[in-house]
Design a protein around this motif. Structure first.
Motif, PDB file in Angstrom:
ATOM      1  N   ALA A 130       0.839  -1.204   0.000  1.00 25.97           N
ATOM      2  CA  ALA A 130       0.000   0.000   0.000  1.00 25.97           C
ATOM      3  C   ALA A 130       0.870   1.248   0.000  1.00 25.97           C
ATOM      4  N   TRP A 131       1.915   1.252   0.810  1.00 28.06           N
ATOM      5  CA  TRP A 131       2.834   2.407   0.864  1.00 28.06           C
ATOM      6  C   TRP A 131       3.391   2.710  -0.519  1.00 28.06           C
ATOM      7  N   ARG A 132       3.818   1.672  -1.230  1.00 23.67           N
ATOM      8  CA  ARG A 132       4.413   1.878  -2.554  1.00 23.67           C
ATOM      9  C   ARG A 132       3.377   2.438  -3.529  1.00 23.67           C
ATOM     10  N   ARG A 133       2.157   1.892  -3.486  1.00 21.95           N
ATOM     11  CA  ARG A 133       1.098   2.400  -4.379  1.00 21.95           C
ATOM     12  C   ARG A 133       0.771   3.848  -4.076  1.00 21.95           C
ATOM     13  N   LEU A 134       0.639   4.167  -2.798  1.00 20.06           N
ATOM     14  CA  LEU A 134       0.323   5.544  -2.412  1.00 20.06           C
ATOM     15  C   LEU A 134       1.446   6.494  -2.802  1.00 20.06           C
ATOM     16  N   LEU A 135       2.677   6.054  -2.678  1.00 17.85           N
ATOM     17  CA  LEU A 135       3.810   6.870  -3.098  1.00 17.85           C
ATOM     18  C   LEU A 135       3.753   7.116  -4.603  1.00 17.85           C
ATOM     19  N   ASP A 136       3.469   6.084  -5.379  1.00 12.89           N
ATOM     20  CA  ASP A 136       3.351   6.234  -6.830  1.00 12.89           C
ATOM     21  C   ASP A 136       2.229   7.201  -7.187  1.00 12.89           C
ATOM     22  N   TRP A 137       1.068   7.083  -6.505  1.00 14.31           N
ATOM     23  CA  TRP A 137      -0.045   8.000  -6.770  1.00 14.31           C
ATOM     24  C   TRP A 137       0.319   9.423  -6.397  1.00 14.31           C
ATOM     25  N   SER A 138       1.024   9.576  -5.297  1.00 10.97           N
ATOM     26  CA  SER A 138       1.446  10.902  -4.853  1.00 10.97           C
ATOM     27  C   SER A 138       2.349  11.551  -5.890  1.00 10.97           C
ATOM     28  N   GLU A 139       3.291  10.789  -6.394  1.00 13.40           N
ATOM     29  CA  GLU A 139       4.188  11.320  -7.411  1.00 13.40           C
ATOM     30  C   GLU A 139       3.426  11.665  -8.689  1.00 13.40           C
ATOM     31  N   ALA A 140       2.462  10.841  -9.080  1.00  8.10           N
ATOM     32  CA  ALA A 140       1.669  11.121 -10.276  1.00  8.10           C
ATOM     33  C   ALA A 140       0.804  12.364 -10.080  1.00  8.10           C
ATOM     34  N   ALA A 141       0.235  12.513  -8.899  1.00 12.93           N
ATOM     35  CA  ALA A 141      -0.623  13.667  -8.614  1.00 12.93           C
ATOM     36  C   ALA A 141       0.168  14.963  -8.525  1.00 12.93           C
ATOM     37  N   GLN A 142       1.443  14.871  -8.209  1.00 12.68           N
ATOM     38  CA  GLN A 142       2.286  16.052  -8.036  1.00 12.68           C
ATOM     39  C   GLN A 142       2.519  16.786  -9.347  1.00 12.68           C
ATOM     40  N   GLU A 143       2.481  16.055 -10.461  1.00 10.83           N
ATOM     41  CA  GLU A 143       2.742  16.667 -11.757  1.00 10.83           C
ATOM     42  C   GLU A 143       1.708  17.754 -12.047  1.00 10.83           C
ATOM     43  N   GLY A 144       2.163  18.956 -12.230  1.00 14.46           N
ATOM     44  CA  GLY A 144       1.280  20.077 -12.536  1.00 14.46           C
ATOM     45  C   GLY A 144       0.587  20.692 -11.329  1.00 14.46           C
ATOM     46  N   ALA A 145       0.845  20.187 -10.145  1.00 15.90           N
ATOM     47  CA  ALA A 145       0.188  20.704  -8.948  1.00 15.90           C
ATOM     48  C   ALA A 145       0.820  22.030  -8.522  1.00 15.90           C
ATOM     49  N   PHE A 146       0.040  22.833  -7.819  1.00 20.80           N
ATOM     50  CA  PHE A 146       0.551  24.073  -7.245  1.00 20.80           C
ATOM     51  C   PHE A 146       1.507  23.756  -6.104  1.00 20.80           C
ATOM     52  N   SER A 147       2.461  24.640  -5.869  1.00 21.10           N
ATOM     53  CA  SER A 147       3.281  24.528  -4.664  1.00 21.10           C
ATOM     54  C   SER A 147       2.417  24.963  -3.487  1.00 21.10           C
ATOM     55  N   GLU A 148       2.879  24.687  -2.268  1.00 17.75           N
ATOM     56  CA  GLU A 148       2.129  25.104  -1.073  1.00 17.75           C
ATOM     57  C   GLU A 148       1.929  26.621  -1.056  1.00 17.75           C
ATOM     58  N   GLU A 149       2.972  27.350  -1.407  1.00 16.77           N
ATOM     59  CA  GLU A 149       2.883  28.819  -1.429  1.00 16.77           C
ATOM     60  C   GLU A 149       1.896  29.290  -2.491  1.00 16.77           C
ATOM     61  N   GLU A 150       1.948  28.684  -3.673  1.00 16.98           N
ATOM     62  CA  GLU A 150       1.039  29.084  -4.755  1.00 16.98           C
ATOM     63  C   GLU A 150      -0.418  28.823  -4.391  1.00 16.98           C
ATOM     64  N   ILE A 151      -0.694  27.675  -3.788  1.00 20.24           N
ATOM     65  CA  ILE A 151      -2.079  27.352  -3.462  1.00 20.24           C
ATOM     66  C   ILE A 151      -2.599  28.259  -2.353  1.00 20.24           C
TER      67      ILE A 151
END
Length: 97
Positions: free
Chosen positions: A63-84
């Motif tokens: 589960a950890w590995r899957r969640l890490l993979d999803w996190s990395e995929a979701a990060q693409e194009g995401a706002f930074s913390e400051e931007e959001i």
């Protein structure tokens, strides 16, 4: 806009039929809990050959590995913390209306 999250063991089903497989597997379900959003679940299939005393930990590792993979995929194009946070300051509703 960070919210704390936790994961807890929700269910363990032993030797369950798994679509597409002749053998039965253990299905381990984890509940993903995060403040401000509805809870989600992730189910992980674990082959029964894994040691009985370790198969939940094996499931957690998968589960950890899957969640890490999803996190990395979701990060693409995401706002930074400051931007959001800056964007939220521009669009948040006025209080007291």
């Amino acid at each position: 806009m960070y919210h704390s999250s936790t994961i807890k063991l929700a269910a363990v089903e032993r030797l369950v039929a798994r679509d597409g497989f002749a053998e039965h597997y253990h299905r381990v379900t984890f509940e993903l809990i995060s403040e401000g959003i509805p809870n989600s679940q992730i189910a992980v299939w674990v082959h029964p050959s894994w040691p009985e005393n370790d198969f939940i930990r094996v499931a957690q590792t998968f589960a950890w590995r899957r969640l890490l993979d999803w996190s990395e995929a979701a990060q693409e194009g995401a706002f930074s913390e400051e931007e959001i946070q800056d964007l939220w300051e521009q669009v948040k509703p006025a209080r007291g209306l």
